[in-house]
Motif scaffolding. Structure first.
Motif, short mmCIF file in Angstrom:
data_model
loop_
_atom_site.label_atom_id
_atom_site.label_comp_id
_atom_site.label_asym_id
_atom_site.label_seq_id
_atom_site.Cartn_x
_atom_site.Cartn_y
_atom_site.Cartn_z
N ILE A 1 0.59 -1.09 0.44
CA ILE A 1 -0.43 -0.14 0.06
C ILE A 1 1.08 1.66 -0.09
CG2 ILE A 1 -1.59 1.44 1.40
CD1 ILE A 1 -3.07 -1.35 2.15
N GLY A 2 2.01 1.20 0.57
CA GLY A 2 3.25 2.48 1.14
C GLY A 2 3.61 2.72 -0.23
N SER A 3 4.19 1.10 -1.13
CA SER A 3 4.55 1.68 -2.09
C SER A 3 3.59 2.93 -3.50
CB SER A 3 4.87 0.50 -2.89
OG SER A 3 4.94 -0.05 -3.58
N VAL A 4 2.65 1.37 -3.79
CA VAL A 4 1.22 2.66 -4.21
C VAL A 4 1.06 3.52 -4.38
CG1 VAL A 4 -0.93 2.79 -5.42
CG2 VAL A 4 0.44 0.35 -4.95
N ILE A 5 1.18 4.65 -2.36
CA ILE A 5 0.62 5.84 -2.54
C ILE A 5 2.17 6.01 -2.88
CG2 ILE A 5 0.66 6.64 -1.01
CD1 ILE A 5 -1.33 4.99 1.24
N ARG A 6 3.19 5.82 -2.96
CA ARG A 6 4.43 6.93 -3.60
C ARG A 6 3.93 6.32 -4.70
NH1 ARG A 6 6.41 3.38 0.83
NH2 ARG A 6 7.14 2.08 -0.30
N GLN A 7 3.99 5.84 -5.72
CA GLN A 7 4.05 5.79 -6.49
C GLN A 7 2.81 6.25 -7.27
OE1 GLN A 7 2.77 1.75 -7.60
NE2 GLN A 7 5.27 1.33 -8.39
N HIS A 8 1.56 6.68 -6.88
CA HIS A 8 1.14 7.67 -7.10
C HIS A 8 1.47 9.44 -7.10
CE1 HIS A 8 -2.97 9.87 -8.29
NE2 HIS A 8 -2.77 10.57 -6.50
#
Length: 53
Positions: free
Chosen positions: A5-12
């Motif tokens: 989830i953290g990775s997805v948020i950072r990518q966004h």
């Protein structure tokens, strides 16, 4: 799961920041007045919605 989830948020936010930089450099987005900024955003969203398949 939390790392995903953290990775997805950072990518966004990485994409969001690069898009904002591109709009600012190419269209001078930050130099627009508030009302023009709102109109500009509405037009961008309309163009984006109509270009979707």
């Amino acid at each position: 799961m939390l790392t995903f989830i953290g990775s997805v948020i950072r990518q966004h936010w990485g994409i969001e920041n690069s898009v904002h930089w591109t709009l600012d450099v190419n269209f001078g987005e930050d130099e627009l007045g508030f009302v023009l900024y709102i109109v500009y955003k509405i037009l961008l969203y309309c163009v984006a919605l109509h270009s979707m398949p």
